[in-house]
Structure formats: C-alpha cells, structure tokens
Design a protein around this motif. Structure first.
Motif, mmCIF file in Angstrom:
data_model
loop_
_atom_site.group_PDB
_atom_site.id
_atom_site.type_symbol
_atom_site.label_atom_id
_atom_site.label_comp_id
_atom_site.label_asym_id
_atom_site.label_seq_id
_atom_site.Cartn_x
_atom_site.Cartn_y
_atom_site.Cartn_z
ATOM 1 N N VAL A 17 34.110 45.815 29.673
ATOM 2 C CA VAL A 17 32.734 45.356 29.882
ATOM 3 C C VAL A 17 32.693 44.533 31.165
ATOM 4 O O VAL A 17 33.499 43.611 31.336
ATOM 5 C CB VAL A 17 32.243 44.498 28.701
ATOM 6 C CG1 VAL A 17 30.833 43.967 28.965
ATOM 7 C CG2 VAL A 17 32.274 45.296 27.407
ATOM 8 N N ILE A 18 31.781 44.881 32.052
ATOM 9 C CA ILE A 18 31.603 44.065 33.250
ATOM 10 C C ILE A 18 30.167 43.542 33.289
ATOM 11 O O ILE A 18 29.248 44.197 32.801
ATOM 12 C CB ILE A 18 31.927 44.853 34.548
ATOM 13 C CG1 ILE A 18 30.929 45.994 34.763
ATOM 14 C CG2 ILE A 18 33.343 45.379 34.511
ATOM 15 C CD1 ILE A 18 31.084 46.673 36.111
ATOM 16 N N ASP A 19 30.001 42.370 33.855
ATOM 17 C CA ASP A 19 28.667 41.779 33.994
ATOM 18 C C ASP A 19 28.616 40.979 35.278
ATOM 19 O O ASP A 19 29.563 40.259 35.607
ATOM 20 C CB ASP A 19 28.333 40.886 32.795
ATOM 21 C CG ASP A 19 26.828 40.655 32.655
ATOM 22 O OD1 ASP A 19 26.223 40.112 33.603
ATOM 23 O OD2 ASP A 19 26.262 41.051 31.625
ATOM 24 N N PHE A 20 27.511 41.115 35.974
ATOM 25 C CA PHE A 20 27.335 40.401 37.237
ATOM 26 C C PHE A 20 27.201 38.899 37.018
ATOM 27 O O PHE A 20 27.570 38.090 37.866
ATOM 28 C CB PHE A 20 26.111 40.940 37.974
ATOM 29 C CG PHE A 20 25.887 40.320 39.324
ATOM 30 C CD1 PHE A 20 26.800 40.525 40.355
ATOM 31 C CD2 PHE A 20 24.782 39.521 39.569
ATOM 32 C CE1 PHE A 20 26.605 39.939 41.601
ATOM 33 C CE2 PHE A 20 24.578 38.942 40.810
ATOM 34 C CZ PHE A 20 25.486 39.151 41.824
ATOM 35 N N ALA A 21 26.678 38.506 35.851
ATOM 36 C CA ALA A 21 26.525 37.088 35.535
ATOM 37 C C ALA A 21 27.892 36.441 35.350
ATOM 38 O O ALA A 21 28.896 37.113 35.135
ATOM 39 C CB ALA A 21 25.678 36.906 34.281
ATOM 40 N N ILE B 191 39.039 44.416 23.852
ATOM 41 C CA ILE B 191 37.979 44.800 24.787
ATOM 42 C C ILE B 191 38.130 43.964 26.048
ATOM 43 O O ILE B 191 38.069 42.735 25.993
ATOM 44 C CB ILE B 191 36.581 44.596 24.178
ATOM 45 C CG1 ILE B 191 36.376 45.565 23.003
ATOM 46 C CG2 ILE B 191 35.490 44.806 25.218
ATOM 47 C CD1 ILE B 191 35.044 45.416 22.307
ATOM 48 N N ARG B 192 38.353 44.618 27.171
ATOM 49 C CA ARG B 192 38.458 43.886 28.431
ATOM 50 C C ARG B 192 37.068 43.407 28.848
ATOM 51 O O ARG B 192 36.090 44.151 28.754
ATOM 52 C CB ARG B 192 39.028 44.774 29.541
ATOM 53 C CG ARG B 192 40.411 45.302 29.278
ATOM 54 C CD ARG B 192 40.959 45.943 30.553
ATOM 55 N NE ARG B 192 42.120 46.760 30.249
ATOM 56 C CZ ARG B 192 42.105 48.090 30.217
ATOM 57 N NH1 ARG B 192 40.989 48.727 30.474
ATOM 58 N NH2 ARG B 192 43.197 48.763 29.948
ATOM 59 N N VAL B 193 36.990 42.182 29.317
ATOM 60 C CA VAL B 193 35.717 41.604 29.767
ATOM 61 C C VAL B 193 35.919 41.002 31.149
ATOM 62 O O VAL B 193 36.815 40.179 31.345
ATOM 63 C CB VAL B 193 35.220 40.514 28.793
ATOM 64 C CG1 VAL B 193 33.908 39.932 29.300
ATOM 65 C CG2 VAL B 193 35.044 41.091 27.388
ATOM 66 N N ILE B 194 35.096 41.436 32.093
ATOM 67 C CA ILE B 194 35.176 40.908 33.451
ATOM 68 C C ILE B 194 33.782 40.443 33.844
ATOM 69 O O ILE B 194 32.881 41.254 34.055
ATOM 70 C CB ILE B 194 35.686 41.973 34.448
ATOM 71 C CG1 ILE B 194 36.957 42.644 33.923
ATOM 72 C CG2 ILE B 194 35.941 41.348 35.799
ATOM 73 C CD1 ILE B 194 37.432 43.808 34.770
#
Length: 860
Positions: free
Chosen positions: A178-182, A207-210
C-alpha cells in the motif's frame, strides 16, 4: 407533485422509496446512469476477496423489483447532461439509443454520487489497473486475479477502501504493498499516532505500507508489470487505484448551483441555492454536527440518512439534517478501526481547548476466552468537558465503542455523563466497568490532575528527553529501564531521588498509574505516566549498545532478525529474496541498507536468503522501513513455512524443470500466502531441477525434484552388442538382458540422460514430471525424505500436494516436532494416502481457523 431524482445508489433510492411511503400520490421518477441500482458499494472489496461469493449478492435491488416494491418509476442507463433550473427540466442521454430525453420536475433531488479519482500518471490505461467503485470494478478485478494468477499487488491509497482491498487481496495469498502520498495512513480520519500503530500492525501482518510516497508511473507492455514511485519501483501484476473520489457534478458547472470543489453546497434542509433543488449523498456538501462548518462525508450510512430525511421534508414534515460526524469503521487483518467526531488537529483548528487521552483496556473480561484489547483515543474540550471525538483500535467490536461516542457527541454529552451509565455487562461481551467508561475515567483523572501523563504523540516528538524510564511491568521487558515491582513499593525507592524526572511505563498503563499514585504520596514530584504504555508505543531506553532483553530478542527474531550472541545488541537481518534472485534495484536497496543500518557486510544463507550483518537493535525498524520502500521485507524465521530454496534449474546442463519459476510460485503461494499460519515447527521446501540432488531436496521437510520418465519402446531394440542407452545411464539401471534393453523403473531416478541415445529409436519418448519427497531434515538429527509413489505430471498437482503436506503438518503434527517426526508417528503410508486424496483441502478453512501451535518449536 413531480419529484425527479438523479442517481440510483444509496441516497437516491432511499429518498425515492421513503417519499412514496410518505406521500403515495407523489409522482417520483428516478433516473440513473448505471444499469444497476442500489448496489452494495461498501461490499465490493469483500467480493474481490471471495467473502461475498456471488455477484448477485452485491445488488440490493434490481430496477424491476425496486419499482414494483416502491411505486417509483425507474429509468436506468440515463446520464443527466444538463439542468435548466428556470424551466425546471433535466436533459439526460439515453445510453442505449444515444438520444437526449427531457424530464420535468416540481422538485429535483441530485444524488449523482461520486466516481473514483484516477491520478494523472502514465500507464493507468494498462490491463491490470483497477478502481473500486462499482460492481463491475469488483467483478472485473476478481476475474483478472483468477485468470492471471496474480501474486503481487500495489494499492494506491491508504483510506478505508484501499485498506479493505489490501486485506482482501492478502487473504487471497497475494503479496500487497500500500502506498499513500500522505505522511500517514487514513489521513484526516485518524490522528498520526493512531495511524502509526495501524501502519506497524499491517506491516507485522504481511502488508507492506509506504507513506509519503507518490505513484509516478505504471509500467508494462499492455499489462502492468511495475509501479514507479518516488521511493523506488515496485513489481506487481495488478494495481488498485483507491486515491479518493470526486463528485459526479461536472454537468452542473454552468447551472448557477453553488458548489465547492465539485460538491453541491446545501443547508440544514438539504436545499441548494436554487429553488426546489436539493442534493444528498456523495455529491453533496453538508455540515459538521459539532462545528457547523461545511463537511463532505461520502459514506453510505450518511447518504441513506440524508435521503430519508429529505424525503420527509419533501412530504411536508418539519425535518432538518443535523450534519455528520465523519463516523467510520474499517476491518483490517487482525485489527478493526473505528472513529467519529473531530480529530485532535481538527478540534484545535475549530478553536476548542483540547485535551486527549490514549487508553488501553480489556475488550471483555480478561479471563474469558478470546478476550483482547481496545486502544481508545478520546478528544474533549477542557473547559466544557464536552466529548469531541473518539478513535478506537482493537480486534473486537470497535463499532460499539465508536457508537457510544456517536451518541454522546450527538447529545452534547460531557465526560461526567458517562460515569455511571448502565451499559450491558457479561464476561463474553464486556468488562464490569465498560471499556469506554474506563477510557473516560482515565481522561477525567488527567483533567483533574490525578493522572500526570505524556501522550504517545508527545513521546514520539521527544518530550521524554531527560526522563528516566521506570519499567512497571509484571516482569522486566524494557531494555535499559529500571524495573520496579509495584507490589513491593511501600515507601521511597532506593536509588531514585524524589526530584528525578521519571517516566513510568508498564504494558497497558494501569500499573504505571498505580505506581504514580504511590510515589506522589511518598513525595516524588516529577512522575509522568506514558499513555498507551509499551502496548501502543515503541519504548526505547538507554544508550546504543545496551543489552537487549530476552523478550525483545524473541520479538525481533519473529521479524527476521537473528541475535548475534557475540554482542549485546546486534542482529543479522534476513532479507527475503525469490530464491536468491533479486533485481538490480533491489540489490542496491539491500546494499544501501547494509551500509546505513548494519556493518556494510552481506552474507548468503544456505537457503539463499540475504543477511545484512551487524544491525544494532535501534536500527531494526529503520532498516525494515528502508527495505519496504524497495518492495523488500525481512522474515523467514519461526514455526512457519520458510523461504524456498532451489538449484539453478534450466540453466544447469542437467536441468529438467524451471526451478526458479516453480520455487517463486511456491514462495508466493505458501511462504507469503501462509505467512500467518503457525505450524508445529518450521517447514522447509527445496526444489531440485534434476536427480543430482544439488539442493538436497530429500533433506528438507518437503522436496520437489524434476523428472524425465523414459518410455521404452522395446520392439525397436535391436539388441546391439554395445548399447548406447546402457552406456549413457549414469546409475547403470538401463541394462541389456537376454539381448533386449531393460530399465528397472523401481531403481531409475528419471534423470533423462538416456533419452534419444538409441540410434534405432527404442528410447525417444519421455514424460516430464515431478517427484515429491517428504520427511527429510538436517541439523542435529538428519533424516532422508522418502518420495511419494506417484510421479506427478502437472505443476498444479505438485502445488496441491505441497499445500496438503502443510495442512497435514498443522492439523496432525504435535507442537515442537518436525514434519519427519509426524510422518514417523503416523506412518508413511497413512500420510501418503492423505496427500494423494482431497480430505485435507476440504478441511482447510476449519484447519486454518483453529487456534493451534501458537507457540511453535522452531529454534533457528
């Protein structure tokens, strides 16, 4: 009265149905762009994951059933394209005929909803890129996952829908990033420290989170292969765009409707600025119930309530929509999240004098099976003591905690109103003092000065600098902290000055509060309790190099960090590779991580896993974060399926199968897919390309060996004095007997070296396949595995047998024993019979849901 409603999902259908019940004489017409109406948009991620099995379950009503049930006239496949507010008409395009149709009205309800926002990046048109807004999105995505056998996914957007999609993809055995600009997950939904806990939890659950990362381009030829981000390139076969939604109001741009960022502004009666025109649902801007400020809250719940309230207004009743609180709840892997009201930042911005607390409480009686915890953050106003917001995390019913807060905020409750509320209690459901009330008590103690505390946000910002950490846990658990046994504190503590700045930390917070109460009585003037305790916060104490507690050594081992016994605080970090196969970019990331967070040295384990050497304890999380940005992870320890090892496969002159391809598929399906499945002990898998046994498949719990089974055509044998087949056989199984070539299949290892050697075509044909060994082990006690009687001729058969073996080990193995021991105890023939039938797969769900082997036996 003619009422025209534009939009047929939640708000539109609710308004239409309720209005017909209120006033049967009303002529209610509903037009919608979709062929479906009233579909379960919030259920779409669960259709993708297979929790909702049938497409029909997503459709709450068909147009025909809805019209018959309500009396509303329904026209589907009509897209509103123009509004003439003076003539009181709407022009819609018939999407079947292409013709324009004009509808007149006395009152107009705009409920056109919103569509997925597609970021302006290269590659969004590629096959394998999906949004998640309509049933067709979910149906198309699930079909694609199954058809393409997708193993890796990138979800762009860390909001409710994005995280729900991520969970459901993971449940399908897909590796998810999961990627998020915030800078955080769930921005404007949770406060940063609560979102930080969610991020850590997701990462621990595979779950990878960036965060703080922008999707720059989607790469691939015709279909997705990678996503290029500001943090690196992430390989994947599917991309889910869940980066927000935009109101479907473009056709209203020149109509004179007052709008804000595409949403239609409404008043308390859900009226727009134009006469007899109303707006509800995801296209409408309503107000915040607490502050009165405009707020967009595109939720299915509020859309339904807005539609119902408006219908009563149109029918002549005195109704007013009081606004929203932004209430929401989301299910994540092993964690639920609920929220309502104002965040801490929003409350301060609104001018409130804010106080908060983070409390960790039991979610039901601690002695009841399945009891767990709630992490509750309450936001209140200091002066009025009015409750302003709540955020709740936990494994159980966070919705009930959230709903209590909703009721309190909506009724204008102050904290003291909750003190003696007679909530339901029984051990399976709650605690004697309700967990919400317990959180309120803690905040009241803080406001009254009975509790002096430090918030997790303050701790993360460095406010604990200069404080000495006191570990108040039942057992010592915080490296470098002074442990104090609460039960023995009956006076001043030796070695602690009464003026010392002391940060009191236990597991959940209660024992630290009790100690503070005693120490204040004994004259200690600078004690502070850390809210959320070590359960919520990552508590680090002492100078670098201090000894790490046994509990922490065990914990980080589960993350893939093996303790270097020659040191006090250093670990070797196992970076999971696809059988030692990494891209150049991944290799650069590993090298950078070794230089930044370790000694700069890298080693390869015997199972082709990369190890970054000499990582200090304090660098464990920074290293994991660095690797995650390149799509890499640490792990490969514990009583679970271990990373797969294989030989060179088809690049070897003797190779019979593509071992890299097979081992990567096994890795994705069983190492990743079974990431959270506890086994009696570790389970190692090896794939050999030929019977040369290079990776010792018969010394692993399960081994797969490529086979080439020769098919002898004896009638073509000429009985040559010098047989080329006999000479070619490396193990001398092919022999001339009475002038004819004979191959003993019981002894043949199916290496295929003999195929094609006969000049008279006695041995031209063969069958490629796989032999499966079970029960091997090496280490303290060596055992050679035994192969199953069948030579499997399809990869899917092999994958099924591997899964059955894992399931059998989990179901019938005893905690602490190796698979070889299980086979010895049950008997090889009994195990083989189960692996060659389907009973284990039929019992899979029951097997995996059982609470078994929670403490396994793997020691390395």
């Amino acid at each position: 009265m003619k009422v025209l409603i534009l939009g047929g999902v939640a708000a539109g259908t609710k308004a239409a149905a309720k209005l017909k019940r209120e006033d049967r004489s009303a002529q209610v017409t509903l037009i919608t762009k979709s062929a479906d109406i009233s579909y379960a948009g919030c259920g779409l991620p669960y259709y993708v994951g297979g929790v909702i099995e049938e497409r029909g379950d997503l459709i709450v009503n068909t147009p025909e059933k809805y019209a018959a049930l309500t009396g509303v006239t329904v026209y589907t496949l009509r897209e509103a394209v123009a509004l003439d507010s003076e003539a009181k008409t709407v022009t819609a395009k018939n999407l079947e005929t292409g013709e324009d149709e004009v509808y007149d009205y006395d009152s107009l309800v705009i409920a056109t909803g919103a569509s997925a926002s597609v970021p302006p990046v290269e590659g969004v048109e590629l096959s394998g890129v999906f949004t998640m807004r309509t049933p067709d999105d979910a149906i198309g995505m699930r079909a694609y996952l199954e058809e393409k056998n997708v193993k890796r996914a990138v979800v762009v957007g860390g909001g409710f829908i994005g995280l729900e999609v991520a969970e459901n993809l993971k449940d399908r055995g897909i590796s998810v990033t999961v990627i998020d600009f915030a800078s955080q997950l769930l921005p404007n939904v949770l406060d940063p420290e609560m979102a930080g806990y969610v991020k850590r939890h997701l990462q621990k659950n595979g779950i990878r989170v960036i965060t703080g990362t922008k999707a720059e381009a989607i790469l691939g030829d015709n279909q997705v292969s990678d996503v290029r981000t500001s943090a690196g390139t992430l390989p994947c076969e599917i991309v889910v765009l869940s980066a927000g939604i935009r109101p479907n109001t473009g056709f209203l741009a020149e109509t004179g409707l007052e709008m804000f960022k595409g949403t239609i502004l409404t008043d308390g009666g859900l009226r727009t600025n134009l006469p007899d025109i109303y707006a509800v649902g995801d296209c409408a801007m309503v107000k915040n119930r607490l502050t009165g400020a405009p707020q967009w809250s595109p939720m299915g719940s509020s859309a339904n309530m807005e539609g119902r309230t408006l219908a009563q207004t149109l029918a002549g009743k005195e109704k007013c929509y009081p606004g929203v609180l932004g209430t929401g709840v989301v299910k994540l892997p092993g964690l639920n999240c609920g929220r309502t009201g104002l965040t801490e930042a929003a409350a301060r911005e609104a001018g409130f004098d804010v106080e908060t607390v983070v409390a960790v409480t039991d979610d039901k009686a601690h002695y009841y099976p399945g009891s767990d915890y709630f992490i509750t953050k309450l936001i209140a106003d200091k002066k009025t003591r009015r409750l302003l917001g709540a955020q709740v995390l936990g494994t159980g019913a966070v919705d009930k905690m959230t709903d209590i807060a909703v009721l309190g905020i909506s009724m204008g409750a102050v904290l003291e109103d909750f003190d003696n509320m007679d909530f339901a209690y029984a051990p399976p459901f709650s605690t004697a003092i309700h967990p919400f009330v317990q959180a309120v008590y803690i905040l009241e103690n803080k406001l009254g000065g009975d509790l002096i505390s430090m918030t997790p946000a303050e701790y993360a910002a460095g406010k604990a600098e200069g404080y000495r950490v006191i570990d108040v846990g039942q057992e010592p658990s915080i490296r470098g902290a002074l442990h104090v046994d609460l039960g023995k504190v009956n006076g001043p503590i030796e070695g602690l000055d009464k003026e010392d700045k002391l940060l009191l930390v236990c597991n959940r917070g209660k024992r630290a509060y009790f100690l503070q109460n005693r120490l204040r009585y004994f004259g200690y003037t600078n004690t502070v309790v850390l809210e959320g305790a070590s359960y919520f916060n990552e508590v680090r104490v002492g100078a670098p190099g201090a000894a790490v507690s046994p509990e922490e050594i065990t914990r980080v081992k589960g993350l893939g960090f093996l303790f270097d016994k020659r040191t006090q605080d250093r670990f070797n970090a196992r970076v999971i590779t696809r059988n030692g196969k990494v891209t150049a970019e991944e290799n650069r990331a590993i090298t950078e991580a070794a230089e930044l967070y370790g000694t700069g040295e890298i080693a390869m384990t015997s199972r082709l896993t990369v190890e970054i050497q000499g990582v200090p304890y304090d660098n464990v999380e920074p290293l994991r974060e660095h690797l995650a940005k390149a799509g890499l992870e640490t792990g490969g320890t514990g009583s679970k399926v271990r990373p797969v090892v294989s030989c060179k496969g088809t690049t070897c002159q003797y190779g019979l199968i593509d071992t890299f391809e097979l081992s990567e598929e096994i890795h994705e399906r069983f190492y990743r897919g079974y990431h959270n499945v506890m086994l009696p002990h570790k389970f190692k898998i090896a794939v050999g390309g030929c019977p040369n046994n290079c990776v010792k498949p018969d010394l692993n719990d399960l081994g797969v060996v490529g086979q080439r089974v020769p098919e002898l055509e004896a009638e073509n044998c000429r009985g040559c004095k010098v047989c080329q087949v006999e000479n070619a056989c490396p193990i001398k199984v092919a022999k001339m007997v009475d002038g004819k070539l004979v191959i003993d299949q019981a002894q043949c290892n199916h290496c295929g070296r003999c195929v094609g050697k006969c000049p008279f075509n006695a041995l031209m044909n063969y069958t490629d396949g796989y032999r499966v060994y079970i029960g091997g082990r090496w280490g303290k006690k060596v055992a050679h595995g035994r192969y199953l009687d069948r030579v499997f001729t399809s990869k899917e058969e092999v994958l099924d047998v591997i899964e059955k073996a894992i399931l059998l080990f989990r179901e019938q193995g005893i905690t602490g024993e190796r698979f070889a021991d299980t086979i010895d105890r049950l008997g090889f023939e009994a195990v083989q019979e189960q692996l060659l039938s389907d009973g284990l797969l039929q019992r899979k769900s029951e097997n995996l849901s059982a609470q078994k082997h929670l403490k396994g036996g793997a020691t390395c």
